[in-house]
Design an enzyme around this catalytic site. Structure first.
Site, PDB file in Angstrom:
ATOM      1  CE  LYS A   9     -17.364   8.708 -14.558  1.00 42.41           C
ATOM      2  NZ  LYS A   9     -17.227   7.299 -14.128  1.00 42.41           N
ATOM      3  NE  ARG A  20     -21.153   8.541  -8.707  1.00 40.28           N
ATOM      4  CZ  ARG A  20     -19.913   8.891  -9.042  1.00 40.28           C
ATOM      5  NH1 ARG A  20     -19.665  10.086  -9.491  1.00 40.28           N
ATOM      6  NH2 ARG A  20     -18.936   8.020  -8.935  1.00 40.28           N
ATOM      7  NE  ARG A  22      -8.568   4.438 -11.094  1.00 39.41           N
ATOM      8  CZ  ARG A  22      -9.784   4.939 -11.309  1.00 39.41           C
ATOM      9  NH1 ARG A  22     -10.102   5.433 -12.483  1.00 39.41           N
ATOM     10  NH2 ARG A  22     -10.700   4.907 -10.378  1.00 39.41           N
ATOM     11  NE  ARG A  50     -10.257   7.173  -5.819  1.00 38.45           N
ATOM     12  CZ  ARG A  50     -10.937   7.319  -6.940  1.00 38.45           C
ATOM     13  NH1 ARG A  50     -10.389   7.894  -7.976  1.00 38.45           N
ATOM     14  NH2 ARG A  50     -12.171   6.886  -7.023  1.00 38.45           N
ATOM     15  NE  ARG A  59     -15.937   2.934  -6.223  1.00 42.19           N
ATOM     16  CZ  ARG A  59     -15.030   3.481  -7.020  1.00 42.19           C
ATOM     17  NH1 ARG A  59     -15.222   4.683  -7.496  1.00 42.19           N
ATOM     18  NH2 ARG A  59     -13.957   2.817  -7.339  1.00 42.19           N
TER      19      ARG A  59
HETATM   20  P1  ADP Z   1     -15.085   7.139 -10.058  1.00 42.95           P
HETATM   21  O1  ADP Z   1     -14.278   8.138 -10.840  1.00 42.95           O
HETATM   22  O2  ADP Z   1     -14.326   5.919  -9.685  1.00 42.95           O
HETATM   23  O3  ADP Z   1     -16.399   6.855 -10.672  1.00 42.95           O
HETATM   24  P2  ADP Z   1     -15.619   9.345  -8.342  1.00 42.95           P
HETATM   25  O4  ADP Z   1     -14.267   9.890  -8.075  1.00 42.95           O
HETATM   26  O5  ADP Z   1     -16.436  10.002  -9.394  1.00 42.95           O
HETATM   27  O6  ADP Z   1     -15.447   7.811  -8.669  1.00 42.95           O
HETATM   28  O7  ADP Z   1     -16.480   9.324  -6.997  1.00 42.95           O
HETATM   29  C1  ADP Z   1     -15.993   8.752  -5.800  1.00 42.95           C
HETATM   30  C2  ADP Z   1     -17.101   8.744  -4.744  1.00 42.95           C
HETATM   31  O8  ADP Z   1     -17.530  10.087  -4.489  1.00 42.95           O
HETATM   32  C3  ADP Z   1     -18.393   8.028  -5.172  1.00 42.95           C
HETATM   33  O9  ADP Z   1     -18.327   6.645  -4.950  1.00 42.95           O
HETATM   34  C4  ADP Z   1     -19.435   8.736  -4.280  1.00 42.95           C
HETATM   35  O10 ADP Z   1     -19.399   8.281  -2.951  1.00 42.95           O
HETATM   36  C5  ADP Z   1     -18.946  10.157  -4.291  1.00 42.95           C
HETATM   37  N1  ADP Z   1     -19.546  10.948  -5.399  1.00 42.95           N
HETATM   38  C6  ADP Z   1     -18.885  11.494  -6.468  1.00 42.95           C
HETATM   39  N2  ADP Z   1     -19.723  12.155  -7.278  1.00 42.95           N
HETATM   40  C7  ADP Z   1     -20.962  12.026  -6.729  1.00 42.95           C
HETATM   41  C8  ADP Z   1     -22.260  12.444  -7.107  1.00 42.95           C
HETATM   42  N3  ADP Z   1     -22.475  13.162  -8.234  1.00 42.95           N
HETATM   43  N4  ADP Z   1     -23.304  12.124  -6.291  1.00 42.95           N
HETATM   44  C9  ADP Z   1     -23.129  11.408  -5.172  1.00 42.95           C
HETATM   45  N5  ADP Z   1     -21.933  10.961  -4.756  1.00 42.95           N
HETATM   46  C10 ADP Z   1     -20.854  11.256  -5.523  1.00 42.95           C
END
Ligand code: ADP
Length: 193
Positions: free
Chosen positions: A13, A88, A127, A135, A146
């Site tokens: 994404k 989300r 990654r 991370r 996740r």
């Molecule tokens: P990835 O890119 O791997 O999907 P993100 O960087 O988007 O992960 O998100 C990392 C973490 O931040 C998530 O696992 C969650 O804990 C939190 N997070 C990010 N965006 C949201 C959201 N819209 N609602 C709730 N938690 C979020």
């Protein structure tokens, strides 16, 4: 134009959002990046966020919605936003509709990047090992969690959009530039009023 990049963690994404951001003069808003910035500032809130994020669970809707609501009012968002990692949950999606409607705006496109979960696990491991700076939430165990959270809480948000927005599913396992081209073609289609 406002669009949502939708898909499981590691689907690409962020990578794709960067391309579209440059090409269309939109602003990418990654809630993950915004939360990590808060964590880096070592505030009380940041410390609480860190433990939630490290566990793979979702941060509460209230916090996320407030974060986005404040951010999209800034001038750099006026041309349009690419929402990356948001919404989300259904509550977040409904809140987003309301805040956009207040500005006379809507979600014009929803791009869904699809991947198979085994390949995803491999991609995330690569990654993590290539970035040097791993991370804390990039380990396989948290990824599994996740993915579970994505399937249980985030995937059910999709039907909310099908009805009212251009929704396009794209195979995220294809080469990056192929995915980019397919996104471009989806974006060139006018959203229904
Ligand atoms: P990835 O890119 O791997 O999907 P993100 O960087 O988007 O992960 O998100 C990392 C973490 O931040 C998530 O696992 C969650 O804990 C939190 N997070 C990010 N965006 C949201 C959201 N819209 N609602 C709730 N938690 C979020």
């Amino acid at each position: 134009m406002n669009l949502i990049m939708f898909g499981p963690p590691g689907a690409g994404k962020g990578t794709q959002a960067k391309f579209i951001e440059n090409k269309h003069g939109l602003k990418q808003l990654s809630t993950g990046d915004m939360l990590r910035a808060e964590v880096a500032a070592v505030t009380d809130l940041g410390l609480r966020l860190k433990s939630i994020m490290d566990s793979g669970a979702l941060v509460s809707d209230d916090i996320i919605i407030e974060l986005i609501e404040n951010r999209i009012q800034k001038s750099d968002c006026q041309n349009g936003v690419i929402f990356d990692g948001f919404p989300r949950t259904l509550a977040q999606a409904e809140a987003l509709d309301k805040m956009l409607a207040k500005q006379g705006k809507k979600i014009d496109h929803v791009i869904v990047l699809e991947v198979d979960e085994a390949a995803l696990l491999k991609r995330i491991e690569t990654r993590a090992s290539e970035s040097g700076e791993t991370r804390a939430d990039d380990n396989a165990e948290t990824l599994k969690k996740r993915l579970e959270v994505y399937n249980a809480q985030t995937a059910p948000v999709l039907p909310h959009y099908k009805e009212q927005n251009n929704l396009r599913r794209i195979d995220g396992m294809q080469p990056i530039d192929t995915v980019t081209r397919q996104i471009e073609s989806a974006l060139s289609k006018q959203a229904a009023a």
